[in-house]
Design a protein around this motif. Structure first.
Motif, PDB file in Angstrom:
ATOM      1  N   LEU A  72      46.094  46.984  60.152  1.00 25.45           N
ATOM      2  CA  LEU A  72      47.422  46.837  60.173  1.00 25.45           C
ATOM      3  C   LEU A  72      47.872  45.762  61.443  1.00 25.45           C
ATOM      4  O   LEU A  72      48.851  45.381  61.525  1.00 25.45           O
ATOM      5  CB  LEU A  72      48.319  48.114  60.231  1.00 25.45           C
ATOM      6  CG  LEU A  72      48.393  49.080  58.977  1.00 25.45           C
ATOM      7  CD1 LEU A  72      48.759  50.248  59.615  1.00 25.45           C
ATOM      8  CD2 LEU A  72      48.946  48.571  58.085  1.00 25.45           C
ATOM      9  N   TRP A 121      47.761  46.691  64.354  1.00 23.44           N
ATOM     10  CA  TRP A 121      48.421  47.488  65.527  1.00 23.44           C
ATOM     11  C   TRP A 121      47.245  47.648  66.629  1.00 23.44           C
ATOM     12  O   TRP A 121      47.747  47.859  67.679  1.00 23.44           O
ATOM     13  CB  TRP A 121      48.805  48.844  64.928  1.00 23.44           C
ATOM     14  CG  TRP A 121      49.976  48.828  64.167  1.00 23.44           C
ATOM     15  CD1 TRP A 121      50.387  47.821  63.508  1.00 23.44           C
ATOM     16  CD2 TRP A 121      50.972  49.704  64.327  1.00 23.44           C
ATOM     17  NE1 TRP A 121      51.678  47.921  63.032  1.00 23.44           N
ATOM     18  CE2 TRP A 121      52.180  49.339  63.476  1.00 23.44           C
ATOM     19  CE3 TRP A 121      51.307  51.103  64.712  1.00 23.44           C
ATOM     20  CZ2 TRP A 121      53.355  50.075  63.002  1.00 23.44           C
ATOM     21  CZ3 TRP A 121      52.595  51.861  64.638  1.00 23.44           C
ATOM     22  CH2 TRP A 121      53.393  51.156  63.544  1.00 23.44           C
ATOM     23  N   GLU A 169      43.338  46.207  68.203  1.00 22.77           N
ATOM     24  CA  GLU A 169      42.302  44.998  68.076  1.00 22.77           C
ATOM     25  C   GLU A 169      41.029  45.554  68.339  1.00 22.77           C
ATOM     26  O   GLU A 169      40.942  46.316  69.266  1.00 22.77           O
ATOM     27  CB  GLU A 169      42.940  43.798  68.838  1.00 22.77           C
ATOM     28  CG  GLU A 169      43.987  42.886  68.242  1.00 22.77           C
ATOM     29  CD  GLU A 169      44.429  41.815  68.982  1.00 22.77           C
ATOM     30  OE1 GLU A 169      43.810  41.692  70.095  1.00 22.77           O
ATOM     31  OE2 GLU A 169      45.778  41.211  68.714  1.00 22.77           O
ATOM     32  N   LEU A 196      47.334  55.989  69.918  1.00 21.53           N
ATOM     33  CA  LEU A 196      48.079  54.867  70.498  1.00 21.53           C
ATOM     34  C   LEU A 196      48.469  54.925  71.913  1.00 21.53           C
ATOM     35  O   LEU A 196      48.231  53.920  72.719  1.00 21.53           O
ATOM     36  CB  LEU A 196      49.268  54.485  69.552  1.00 21.53           C
ATOM     37  CG  LEU A 196      48.923  53.807  68.083  1.00 21.53           C
ATOM     38  CD1 LEU A 196      50.047  53.700  67.454  1.00 21.53           C
ATOM     39  CD2 LEU A 196      48.267  52.541  68.339  1.00 21.53           C
ATOM     40  N   LEU A 227      45.285  47.706  72.151  1.00 23.05           N
ATOM     41  CA  LEU A 227      46.729  47.540  71.516  1.00 23.05           C
ATOM     42  C   LEU A 227      46.769  45.998  70.826  1.00 23.05           C
ATOM     43  O   LEU A 227      46.225  44.956  71.484  1.00 23.05           O
ATOM     44  CB  LEU A 227      47.630  47.871  72.317  1.00 23.05           C
ATOM     45  CG  LEU A 227      48.159  49.488  72.538  1.00 23.05           C
ATOM     46  CD1 LEU A 227      49.167  49.678  73.353  1.00 23.05           C
ATOM     47  CD2 LEU A 227      47.830  50.155  71.137  1.00 23.05           C
ATOM     48  N   GLY A 228      47.481  46.127  69.562  1.00 25.59           N
ATOM     49  CA  GLY A 228      47.312  44.593  68.909  1.00 25.59           C
ATOM     50  C   GLY A 228      48.682  43.981  69.130  1.00 25.59           C
ATOM     51  O   GLY A 228      49.524  44.639  69.423  1.00 25.59           O
ATOM     52  N   VAL A 229      48.603  42.633  68.488  1.00 28.29           N
ATOM     53  CA  VAL A 229      49.796  41.950  68.778  1.00 28.29           C
ATOM     54  C   VAL A 229      50.743  42.326  67.770  1.00 28.29           C
ATOM     55  O   VAL A 229      52.326  42.255  68.231  1.00 28.29           O
ATOM     56  CB  VAL A 229      49.721  40.277  68.089  1.00 28.29           C
ATOM     57  CG1 VAL A 229      49.144  40.418  66.688  1.00 28.29           C
ATOM     58  CG2 VAL A 229      50.617  39.501  68.657  1.00 28.29           C
ATOM     59  N   ARG A 230      50.738  43.041  66.728  1.00 28.38           N
ATOM     60  CA  ARG A 230      51.857  43.627  66.151  1.00 28.38           C
ATOM     61  C   ARG A 230      52.543  44.651  66.909  1.00 28.38           C
ATOM     62  O   ARG A 230      53.841  44.857  66.556  1.00 28.38           O
ATOM     63  CB  ARG A 230      51.294  44.383  64.662  1.00 28.38           C
ATOM     64  CG  ARG A 230      52.195  44.701  63.627  1.00 28.38           C
ATOM     65  CD  ARG A 230      52.547  43.578  62.800  1.00 28.38           C
ATOM     66  NE  ARG A 230      53.556  44.040  61.940  1.00 28.38           N
ATOM     67  CZ  ARG A 230      54.767  43.359  61.811  1.00 28.38           C
ATOM     68  NH1 ARG A 230      55.342  42.423  62.704  1.00 28.38           N
ATOM     69  NH2 ARG A 230      55.779  43.994  60.834  1.00 28.38           N
ATOM     70  N   MET A 231      51.944  45.447  67.550  1.00 32.00           N
ATOM     71  CA  MET A 231      52.417  46.443  68.760  1.00 32.00           C
ATOM     72  C   MET A 231      53.501  45.700  69.553  1.00 32.00           C
ATOM     73  O   MET A 231      54.577  46.237  69.742  1.00 32.00           O
ATOM     74  CB  MET A 231      51.418  47.294  69.302  1.00 32.00           C
ATOM     75  CG  MET A 231      51.740  48.473  69.733  1.00 32.00           C
ATOM     76  SD  MET A 231      51.792  49.658  68.381  1.00 32.00           S
ATOM     77  CE  MET A 231      52.550  50.782  69.308  1.00 32.00           C
ATOM     78  N   PHE A 232      53.225  44.646  70.062  1.00 31.91           N
ATOM     79  CA  PHE A 232      53.860  43.776  70.755  1.00 31.91           C
ATOM     80  C   PHE A 232      55.162  43.416  70.167  1.00 31.91           C
ATOM     81  O   PHE A 232      56.288  43.473  70.592  1.00 31.91           O
ATOM     82  CB  PHE A 232      52.936  42.547  71.526  1.00 31.91           C
ATOM     83  CG  PHE A 232      53.844  41.511  72.232  1.00 31.91           C
ATOM     84  CD1 PHE A 232      54.174  42.304  73.688  1.00 31.91           C
ATOM     85  CD2 PHE A 232      54.358  40.595  71.802  1.00 31.91           C
ATOM     86  CE1 PHE A 232      55.039  41.051  74.505  1.00 31.91           C
ATOM     87  CE2 PHE A 232      55.184  39.971  72.455  1.00 31.91           C
ATOM     88  CZ  PHE A 232      55.548  39.891  73.932  1.00 31.91           C
ATOM     89  N   GLU A 233      54.817  42.871  68.877  1.00 29.96           N
ATOM     90  CA  GLU A 233      56.088  42.345  68.249  1.00 29.96           C
ATOM     91  C   GLU A 233      56.993  43.442  67.737  1.00 29.96           C
ATOM     92  O   GLU A 233      58.317  43.249  67.960  1.00 29.96           O
ATOM     93  CB  GLU A 233      55.609  41.755  66.795  1.00 29.96           C
ATOM     94  CG  GLU A 233      56.172  41.002  66.180  1.00 29.96           C
ATOM     95  CD  GLU A 233      55.636  40.377  64.861  1.00 29.96           C
ATOM     96  OE1 GLU A 233      54.558  40.802  64.293  1.00 29.96           O
ATOM     97  OE2 GLU A 233      56.393  39.469  64.278  1.00 29.96           O
ATOM     98  N   LEU A 234      56.649  44.527  67.588  1.00 35.73           N
ATOM     99  CA  LEU A 234      57.488  45.741  67.116  1.00 35.73           C
ATOM    100  C   LEU A 234      58.129  46.228  68.497  1.00 35.73           C
ATOM    101  O   LEU A 234      59.371  46.373  68.518  1.00 35.73           O
ATOM    102  CB  LEU A 234      56.723  46.778  66.662  1.00 35.73           C
ATOM    103  CG  LEU A 234      56.416  46.722  65.247  1.00 35.73           C
ATOM    104  CD1 LEU A 234      55.620  47.884  64.620  1.00 35.73           C
ATOM    105  CD2 LEU A 234      57.648  46.757  64.240  1.00 35.73           C
ATOM    106  N   GLY A 235      57.342  46.332  69.765  1.00 33.82           N
ATOM    107  CA  GLY A 235      58.263  46.813  70.785  1.00 33.82           C
ATOM    108  C   GLY A 235      59.124  45.806  71.281  1.00 33.82           C
ATOM    109  O   GLY A 235      60.207  46.200  71.693  1.00 33.82           O
ATOM    110  N   SER A 236      58.858  44.539  70.883  1.00 35.19           N
ATOM    111  CA  SER A 236      59.947  43.551  71.706  1.00 35.19           C
ATOM    112  C   SER A 236      61.206  43.604  70.826  1.00 35.19           C
ATOM    113  O   SER A 236      62.093  43.299  71.347  1.00 35.19           O
ATOM    114  CB  SER A 236      59.217  42.226  71.507  1.00 35.19           C
ATOM    115  OG  SER A 236      59.318  41.834  69.864  1.00 35.19           O
ATOM    116  N   GLN A 237      61.144  44.226  69.594  1.00 38.54           N
ATOM    117  CA  GLN A 237      62.593  44.465  69.200  1.00 38.54           C
ATOM    118  C   GLN A 237      63.532  45.595  70.018  1.00 38.54           C
ATOM    119  O   GLN A 237      64.738  45.377  69.599  1.00 38.54           O
ATOM    120  CB  GLN A 237      62.368  45.091  67.804  1.00 38.54           C
ATOM    121  CG  GLN A 237      61.530  44.421  66.778  1.00 38.54           C
ATOM    122  CD  GLN A 237      62.226  43.524  66.050  1.00 38.54           C
ATOM    123  OE1 GLN A 237      63.335  43.717  65.783  1.00 38.54           O
ATOM    124  NE2 GLN A 237      61.764  42.247  65.841  1.00 38.54           N
TER     125      GLN A 237
END
Lengths: 269, 269
Positions: free
Chosen positions: B54, B56, B58, B19, B66-76
């Motif tokens: 998953l 994470w 694409e 990653l 890197l996938g959208v799920r990674m962005f979503e988690l990172g924004s946390q």
């Protein structure tokens, strides 16, 4: 290390489950993380220890949160895409001119995910921030994008509980709204359907290279918003992002760095 | 699944290495990812396959991003912290008033990482975007934060190649600049030290709960920037973020959603 090779999916899933358990608003304990992720506590502890060393997770006394490395990696997602990069300047200009909160969102399955936000209205909380999701039929960005897709390319839509009496709650209501969107030249308007007192105006940004379905939107108070002017502004801004992202020459000068200058020239109403 | 338990660190490291190989500007092939991460190609392929499932990562034809799920988690990471949440409205107001690009940055080791940016100056590219890092001694946010820390709490500073003739290149230059920062009441000014023609003005935001070291900064053209006014504005904005983040009552009304209203009231000069 042969045994590592044998079961990568199981191990990746444990790491992923643990990291995805962090979605929420507060730090979590080991017990909470183990319970949410269904990873055995001793295994969860070992994995978290390693993730802390890597900077993906931060530990503070007895609780864990996602770490700065996760933010850094996640930010790569938007940095590398043409539409988010092209949108930065246009969104800032629109925010300066109108004082309204501006969003860039993306279609992710049957939801819209916010990628960027400038402003803090209606709320600075996580629900309206970057990385937050909202159901496609309930939102102006979602419906603006649906209107660009033939129904056979639509995601599986869910009509869940309506947040307000003005929410779109059925496929027939949705289809009628898509007609109105087409009448407006592609611009979607949601008046108090996602949140009471809030109007959202959205326009789609479709790319030539199929890099995702994006929408630009503006969010303001229903009672005070000049709807006609906002529809025009949002449509023009989305068109500008599209031109910049696709390398098409702009039809008017690029945004100026100073808002005062534009106001002196009689820019916004 | 006993063999999974035995070597979590090795497997986590492979996932992490893969990653982290994505840091850069373009999609990568399997061969490139295997080479950068030092993960054997067959193993890399299996891990990537799972990460694609998953969300994470694409996959598009023969390349990965890197996938959208990674962005979503990172924004946390920023969503859950008080200073970034408190800064959203203040940064937007400052951008509306001055038309200059506003940054929120954080001390991460011996570097500054940008967490939020409003505006696109001096560049919309990744180097100045959220998630980008710059060395502490070269930047105004970095030096503003160093000035708040006693030297025994400083990170290990590196004085690498100077981007311009005005860059701070030694510890003695740095110490002199920290004196100037203290004379300005904590505000740091970098005039063309990080980039030619660019002046950055930064003020620290320290929290009571030790949740990180943050700085608010404004970036504008060296030739046109009103330095005195900008120093005052940045210091006031950082103080407002501090008060909001710490629940201290504000000394003046909160920013209004409409820029027009403020201008009508004679707000900005």
């Amino acid at each position: 290390m042969a045994h590592v090779e044998e079961a990568p999916a199981a191990m990746i899933d444990r790491v992923a489950s643990l990291l995805e358990s962090f979605v929420g608003e507060r730090p979590l304990t080991l017990a909470e993380l183990a319970r949410r992720s269904h990873v055995p506590r001793s295994s969860a502890h070992r994995i978290l220890q390693r993730l802390v060393e890597l900077g993906w997770v931060e530990r503070k006394e007895f609780t864990y949160t996602l770490g700065v490395r996760m933010f850094e990696l996640g930010s790569q997602f938007t940095r590398r895409r043409t539409v988010p990069r092209a949108a930065v300047a246009v969104m800032a200009e629109l925010h300066r001119r109108r004082g309204l909160t501006v969003y860039l969102s993306m279609l992710v399955g049957a939801e819209i995910m916010h990628l960027e936000r400038i402003g803090s209205w209606p709320s600075a909380s996580g629900q309206w921030g970057a990385g937050a999701r909202q159901p496609v039929p309930l939102t102006a960005p979602g419906r603006a994008l649906l209107a660009t897709l033939s129904p056979d390319r639509w995601p599986e839509l869910r009509f869940g509980p309506a947040p307000t009496p003005y929410s779109i709650q059925s496929r027939s209501q949705l289809v009628r709204d898509l007609d109105r969107i087409r009448d407006r030249g592609g611009v979607a308007v949601d008046a108090q359907g996602i949140h009471r007192g809030v109007t959202v105006v959205a326009a789609p940004i479709t790319t030539m290279d199929d890099d995702g379905h994006f929408a630009l939107s503006v969010c303001g108070p229903t009672r005070a918003l000049d709807l006609g002017a906002t529809i025009t502004e949002v449509r023009n801004a989305a068109a500008t992002v599209w031109r910049v992202a696709n390398g098409v020459p702009t039809l008017r000068p690029l945004p100026q760095p100073s808002v005062e200058l534009q106001l002196a020239n009689g820019g916004p109403a």
